[in-house]
Design a protein around this motif. Structure first.
Motif, PDB file in Angstrom:
ATOM      1  N   LYS A 248       1.222   9.605   8.138  1.00  0.00           N
ATOM      2  CA  LYS A 248       1.158  11.068   7.368  1.00  0.00           C
ATOM      3  C   LYS A 248      -0.341  11.260   6.674  1.00  0.00           C
ATOM      4  O   LYS A 248      -1.056  12.248   6.442  1.00  0.00           O
ATOM      5  CB  LYS A 248       1.921  11.182   6.308  1.00  0.00           C
ATOM      6  N   VAL A 249      -1.160  10.047   6.608  1.00  0.00           N
ATOM      7  CA  VAL A 249      -2.464  10.040   6.175  1.00  0.00           C
ATOM      8  C   VAL A 249      -3.520   9.629   6.918  1.00  0.00           C
ATOM      9  O   VAL A 249      -4.510  10.345   7.125  1.00  0.00           O
ATOM     10  CB  VAL A 249      -2.398   9.149   4.789  1.00  0.00           C
ATOM     11  N   CYS A 250      -3.269   8.420   7.640  1.00  0.00           N
ATOM     12  CA  CYS A 250      -4.383   7.728   8.414  1.00  0.00           C
ATOM     13  C   CYS A 250      -4.273   8.527  10.013  1.00  0.00           C
ATOM     14  O   CYS A 250      -3.347   8.989  10.172  1.00  0.00           O
ATOM     15  CB  CYS A 250      -4.110   6.193   8.644  1.00  0.00           C
ATOM     16  N   PRO A 251      -5.596   8.043  10.699  1.00  0.00           N
ATOM     17  CA  PRO A 251      -5.704   8.583  12.024  1.00  0.00           C
ATOM     18  C   PRO A 251      -4.322   8.057  12.755  1.00  0.00           C
ATOM     19  O   PRO A 251      -3.627   7.134  12.682  1.00  0.00           O
ATOM     20  CB  PRO A 251      -6.792   7.963  12.472  1.00  0.00           C
ATOM     21  N   GLN A 252      -3.741   9.020  13.675  1.00  0.00           N
ATOM     22  CA  GLN A 252      -2.767   8.953  14.442  1.00  0.00           C
ATOM     23  C   GLN A 252      -2.768   8.424  15.953  1.00  0.00           C
ATOM     24  O   GLN A 252      -2.096   8.758  16.861  1.00  0.00           O
ATOM     25  CB  GLN A 252      -2.012  10.359  14.403  1.00  0.00           C
ATOM     26  N   GLY A 253      -3.665   7.610  15.999  1.00  0.00           N
ATOM     27  CA  GLY A 253      -4.042   6.847  17.489  1.00  0.00           C
ATOM     28  C   GLY A 253      -3.294   5.603  17.481  1.00  0.00           C
ATOM     29  O   GLY A 253      -2.136   5.482  16.760  1.00  0.00           O
ATOM     30  N   PHE A 254      -3.743   4.876  18.325  1.00  0.00           N
ATOM     31  CA  PHE A 254      -2.872   3.362  18.322  1.00  0.00           C
ATOM     32  C   PHE A 254      -3.497   2.892  16.864  1.00  0.00           C
ATOM     33  O   PHE A 254      -4.466   2.635  16.526  1.00  0.00           O
ATOM     34  CB  PHE A 254      -3.790   2.672  19.407  1.00  0.00           C
ATOM     35  N   SER A 255      -2.258   2.140  16.226  1.00  0.00           N
ATOM     36  CA  SER A 255      -2.364   1.868  14.858  1.00  0.00           C
ATOM     37  C   SER A 255      -1.573   0.459  14.530  1.00  0.00           C
ATOM     38  O   SER A 255      -0.604   0.112  15.310  1.00  0.00           O
ATOM     39  CB  SER A 255      -2.011   2.812  13.878  1.00  0.00           C
ATOM     40  N   CYS A 256      -2.134  -0.359  13.595  1.00  0.00           N
ATOM     41  CA  CYS A 256      -1.557  -1.426  12.998  1.00  0.00           C
ATOM     42  C   CYS A 256      -0.547  -1.055  12.139  1.00  0.00           C
ATOM     43  O   CYS A 256      -0.102  -2.159  11.420  1.00  0.00           O
ATOM     44  CB  CYS A 256      -2.357  -2.657  12.905  1.00  0.00           C
ATOM     45  N   CYS A 257      -0.414   0.002  11.566  1.00  0.00           N
ATOM     46  CA  CYS A 257       0.449   0.607  10.477  1.00  0.00           C
ATOM     47  C   CYS A 257       1.763   1.063  10.860  1.00  0.00           C
ATOM     48  O   CYS A 257       1.611   1.982  11.677  1.00  0.00           O
ATOM     49  CB  CYS A 257      -0.551   1.649   9.527  1.00  0.00           C
ATOM     50  N   THR A 258       2.684   0.901  10.193  1.00  0.00           N
ATOM     51  CA  THR A 258       3.741   1.752  10.330  1.00  0.00           C
ATOM     52  C   THR A 258       4.159   2.787   9.214  1.00  0.00           C
ATOM     53  O   THR A 258       3.312   2.631   8.318  1.00  0.00           O
ATOM     54  CB  THR A 258       5.220   0.789  10.191  1.00  0.00           C
ATOM     55  N   LEU A 259       4.881   3.762   9.091  1.00  0.00           N
ATOM     56  CA  LEU A 259       4.990   4.521   8.033  1.00  0.00           C
ATOM     57  C   LEU A 259       5.531   3.778   6.745  1.00  0.00           C
ATOM     58  O   LEU A 259       4.974   4.171   5.697  1.00  0.00           O
ATOM     59  CB  LEU A 259       6.168   5.580   8.585  1.00  0.00           C
ATOM     60  N   GLU A 260       6.348   2.879   6.881  1.00  0.00           N
ATOM     61  CA  GLU A 260       6.610   2.013   5.640  1.00  0.00           C
ATOM     62  C   GLU A 260       5.424   1.294   5.091  1.00  0.00           C
ATOM     63  O   GLU A 260       5.248   1.132   3.803  1.00  0.00           O
ATOM     64  CB  GLU A 260       7.704   0.919   6.062  1.00  0.00           C
ATOM     65  N   MET A 261       4.458   0.920   5.886  1.00  0.00           N
ATOM     66  CA  MET A 261       3.468   0.276   5.355  1.00  0.00           C
ATOM     67  C   MET A 261       2.568   1.469   4.747  1.00  0.00           C
ATOM     68  O   MET A 261       2.066   0.989   3.852  1.00  0.00           O
ATOM     69  CB  MET A 261       2.556  -0.411   6.615  1.00  0.00           C
ATOM     70  N   GLU A 262       2.135   2.446   5.390  1.00  0.00           N
ATOM     71  CA  GLU A 262       1.587   3.573   4.678  1.00  0.00           C
ATOM     72  C   GLU A 262       1.844   3.723   3.525  1.00  0.00           C
ATOM     73  O   GLU A 262       1.118   4.058   2.577  1.00  0.00           O
ATOM     74  CB  GLU A 262       1.614   4.629   5.723  1.00  0.00           C
ATOM     75  N   GLU A 263       3.259   4.111   3.263  1.00  0.00           N
ATOM     76  CA  GLU A 263       3.816   4.536   1.776  1.00  0.00           C
ATOM     77  C   GLU A 263       3.425   3.318   0.836  1.00  0.00           C
ATOM     78  O   GLU A 263       3.378   3.632  -0.306  1.00  0.00           O
ATOM     79  CB  GLU A 263       5.316   4.678   2.194  1.00  0.00           C
ATOM     80  N   LYS A 264       3.577   1.940   1.339  1.00  0.00           N
ATOM     81  CA  LYS A 264       3.446   0.887   0.465  1.00  0.00           C
ATOM     82  C   LYS A 264       2.133   0.782   0.315  1.00  0.00           C
ATOM     83  O   LYS A 264       1.456   0.593  -1.362  1.00  0.00           O
ATOM     84  CB  LYS A 264       3.983  -0.517   1.018  1.00  0.00           C
ATOM     85  N   LEU A 265       1.255   0.860   0.917  1.00  0.00           N
ATOM     86  CA  LEU A 265      -0.381   1.091   0.745  1.00  0.00           C
ATOM     87  C   LEU A 265      -0.814   2.150  -0.138  1.00  0.00           C
ATOM     88  O   LEU A 265      -1.873   2.032  -0.887  1.00  0.00           O
ATOM     89  CB  LEU A 265      -1.118   0.973   2.223  1.00  0.00           C
ATOM     90  N   SER A 266       0.044   3.407   0.021  1.00  0.00           N
ATOM     91  CA  SER A 266      -0.358   4.502  -0.901  1.00  0.00           C
ATOM     92  C   SER A 266      -0.003   4.186  -2.197  1.00  0.00           C
ATOM     93  O   SER A 266      -0.928   4.529  -3.252  1.00  0.00           O
ATOM     94  CB  SER A 266       0.596   5.692  -0.489  1.00  0.00           C
ATOM     95  N   GLN A 267       1.144   3.349  -2.633  1.00  0.00           N
ATOM     96  CA  GLN A 267       1.317   2.988  -3.923  1.00  0.00           C
ATOM     97  C   GLN A 267       0.341   1.971  -4.463  1.00  0.00           C
ATOM     98  O   GLN A 267      -0.169   2.009  -5.592  1.00  0.00           O
ATOM     99  CB  GLN A 267       2.540   2.400  -4.107  1.00  0.00           C
ATOM    100  N   GLN A 268      -0.377   1.023  -3.416  1.00  0.00           N
ATOM    101  CA  GLN A 268      -1.124   0.076  -3.919  1.00  0.00           C
ATOM    102  C   GLN A 268      -2.569   0.740  -4.196  1.00  0.00           C
ATOM    103  O   GLN A 268      -3.177   0.391  -5.109  1.00  0.00           O
ATOM    104  CB  GLN A 268      -1.289  -1.157  -2.844  1.00  0.00           C
ATOM    105  N   SER A 269      -2.917   1.863  -3.388  1.00  0.00           N
ATOM    106  CA  SER A 269      -4.033   2.650  -3.621  1.00  0.00           C
ATOM    107  C   SER A 269      -4.092   3.245  -5.108  1.00  0.00           C
ATOM    108  O   SER A 269      -5.268   3.333  -5.667  1.00  0.00           O
ATOM    109  CB  SER A 269      -4.471   3.457  -2.404  1.00  0.00           C
ATOM    110  N   ARG A 270      -2.986   3.645  -5.533  1.00  0.00           N
ATOM    111  CA  ARG A 270      -2.939   4.404  -6.965  1.00  0.00           C
ATOM    112  C   ARG A 270      -3.512   3.131  -7.941  1.00  0.00           C
ATOM    113  O   ARG A 270      -4.161   3.462  -8.723  1.00  0.00           O
ATOM    114  CB  ARG A 270      -1.626   4.765  -7.175  1.00  0.00           C
ATOM    115  N   THR A 271      -2.816   1.863  -7.576  1.00  0.00           N
ATOM    116  CA  THR A 271      -3.383   0.959  -8.498  1.00  0.00           C
ATOM    117  C   THR A 271      -4.576   0.621  -8.271  1.00  0.00           C
ATOM    118  O   THR A 271      -5.555   0.343  -9.386  1.00  0.00           O
ATOM    119  CB  THR A 271      -2.275  -0.421  -8.390  1.00  0.00           C
ATOM    120  N   ASP A 272      -5.391   0.663  -7.281  1.00  0.00           N
ATOM    121  CA  ASP A 272      -6.658   0.059  -6.870  1.00  0.00           C
ATOM    122  C   ASP A 272      -7.565   1.323  -7.323  1.00  0.00           C
ATOM    123  O   ASP A 272      -8.635   1.006  -7.880  1.00  0.00           O
ATOM    124  CB  ASP A 272      -6.625  -0.150  -5.452  1.00  0.00           C
TER     125      ASP A 272
END
Length: 553
Positions: free
Chosen positions: A56-80
């Motif tokens: 939903k946020v990152c580029p939608q090409g070939f990726s090492c991220c899943t949707l679950e990872m993106e959601e968790k990293l979004s929460q981490q980005s709030r802290t960061d």
């Protein structure tokens, strides 16, 4: 043939580069390591790159991220996002919490030392005569402490000082005229003549100027120091908007999804994200700087004509000078009182047992030598405290508007063109936005609703504006904080002192003349009230009309 060779070589280079990029995406080991270092489950990361259509946020090409990872990293980005702002704000909070504690401790200890010094001197000089009247001086210092703690809602300095000198006059008048009896009505008459008699010389007027100006300045300055950590605490806890969290996620962790975990954001990209996220905080800057300027101005007053330490340290000497002045002029003062209030009755109880020890004060005042005086409060001096706090106040200016620049430095960004621009490893081309909410209307990286300012921050802007007005009033020797401390309370405390007159004070204690306050006279009807010119004219007109009527008949 040569053209074919060149073409073949170029195609080989392109294919090789693509193969390396694809290999990096197919192999997500670096992402697994970086992801787990954040405290997340390494099993969330795919072993090799997957198609990013689900993101939903990152580029939608070939990726090492899943949707679950993106959601968790979004929460981490709030802290960061919050971490560097919280650290910088906490440092500022701690700095001024500590300075407030130092100043408050210093002023309270200075008051305690002044009271102890006066008590020791007066016991040694006046003996039992002082001990019997010590509660008057104890109440004097209690009232000063109450004003320092609670302001003019608790104590009106002018009224308190007037009552102190009046009570001191009544007690001393009885002591120097112990051979007479005085009733309450007679002592009221004595008090009414105080302004004309000036039994204590000019000390009460001068001391009133010193105390009101210095106490108003000290209390307001200390309150300003206490306010700073409160404002910083409330402003720094303002939560990030969803669009801000989204922008932070894109800046901090979308490089993970492309397999470039070590890639840092471009400086200007970071600035646009942070200026969008901290737009409301930046709007605090104008009133924050005005407040700091007012604090610095009052600090200069405390170094000069409103120096609290220079007022309190010799206060025992000044009060004793007033007492000695009364004693030396007691005969003239008494004669004037007897003329104005009548001859008092003799004290028959003393006729049979009077001795020389029964009247007057026992001896001259002998001040402490400098070596015998109590040590300076809190082990320091006002000048040293002010020098330190002025440096901190100057350093705190423009804190909010420069916060994005302070965050986007060091290892949080990459200098040059080898940086993350939000979509790829390349130069960031967008224009950097200005500070503040109004400048974010075209921010390319953060969606900011400029029509909805944060109300917590707007309230702190109002708080700073109000405190600034108190500081500016204290700069002229006026206390206006009572309006908010106790709505509908009495008159202002303090003696006004405009900048030119204060700055020209040669003697920081006594050179400013007392301001002349306009007196409002109340007219009370009575049998002896004089007719006004208008009323007199009406009476004369009525008499003339009556005489004319009689004449015509």
């Amino acid at each position: 043939m040569k053209m074919f060779v060149v073409f073949t070589v170029c195609m080989s280079v392109v294919v090789l580069a693509s193969a390396q990029a694809d290999q990096k995406l197919k192999n997500c080991n670096e992402v697994r390591t970086a992801y787990s270092s954040k405290g997340f489950n390494v099993n969330d990361v795919p072993n090799k790159g997957v198609h990013g259509d689900h993101l939903k946020v990152c580029p939608q090409g070939f990726s090492c991220c899943t949707l679950e990872m993106e959601e968790k990293l979004s929460q981490q980005s709030r802290t960061d996002l919050k971490a560097p702002v919280h650290q910088l704000s906490s440092n500022l909070q701690n700095t001024f919490t500590q300075r407030h504690r130092h100043f408050d401790q210093f002023f309270r200890e200075l008051l305690n030392n002044a009271e102890k010094s006066l008590n020791d001197m007066f016991v040694r000089t006046y003996g039992l005569m002082y001990v019997k009247n010590a509660e008057l001086f104890e109440q004097f210092f209690r009232d000063l402490r109450r004003y320092y703690s609670h302001g003019s809602s608790a104590v009106n300095l002018d009224d308190m000082l007037a009552e102190f000198w009046t009570e001191l006059l009544e007690r001393m008048f009885r002591l120097v005229n112990v051979q007479y009896e005085f009733g309450d009505s007679y002592m009221e008459c004595v008090s009414r003549h105080m302004e004309q008699l000036k039994p204590f010389g000019d000390v009460p007027r001068k001391l009133r100027l010193q105390l009101t100006r210095s106490f108003i300045a000290v209390r307001t300055f200390t309150r300003g120091l206490a306010l700073m950590p409160e404002v910083v605490g409330k402003v720094s806890t303002v939560s990030a908007s969803p669009s801000c969290v989204r922008a932070a996620m894109k800046m901090y962790y979308c490089p993970y999804c492309t397999g470039q975990v070590a890639l840092k954001p471009c400086k200007n990209y970071c600035l646009n994200v942070m200026r969008g996220c901290l737009a409301n905080q930046a709007d605090l800057d104008t009133e924050w700087n005005n407040f700091l300027d007012a604090m610095l101005g009052l600090a200069e007053r405390l170094e000069g004509p409103f120096n609290f330490e220079s007022v309190m340290d010799p206060i025992d000497v000044k009060i004793s000078d007033a007492i000695m002045n009364m004693q030396e002029n007691s005969i003239q003062v008494s004669q004037k009182v007897f003329q104005g209030c009548g001859q008092p009755k003799p004290n028959m109880a003393l006729r049979t047992r009077r001795s020389p020890k029964d009247s007057g004060f026992p001896g001259r005042f002998r001040p402490y030598s400098p070596d015998a005086r109590p040590t300076t409060a809190a082990g320091t001096s006002l000048d040293r405290l002010l020098t330190d706090v002025k440096k901190k106040l100057k350093h705190a200016k423009k804190f909010w508007s420069t916060l994005p620049d302070t965050v986007c430095v060091g290892d949080r960004i990459a200098n040059g063109d080898e940086c993350w621009n939000g979509t790829a490893k390349s130069r960031y081309e967008s224009v950097v936005m200005g500070n503040g909410l109004a400048n974010q209307v075209s921010n390319p990286d953060v969606e900011v609703d400029i029509t909805k300012p944060d109300m917590v921050i707007r309230r702190q802007i109002a708080v700073l504006k109000e405190m600034t007005s108190w500081l500016k009033a204290a700069y002229t020797g006026t206390d206006i904080s009572f309006v908010n401390e106790d709505a509908g309370s009495g008159e202002e405390s303090g003696s006004g002192c405009d900048s030119p007159s204060c700055d020209s004070d040669g003697d920081i204690y006594f050179s400013t003349p007392a301001p002349v306050k306009p007196r409002i006279l109340s007219v009370h009807p009575s049998s002896g009230t004089r007719l006004t010119p208008c009323s007199l004219a009406l009476v004369v007109a009525a008499l003339l009309l009556a005489l004319f009527t009689l004449h015509t008949r």
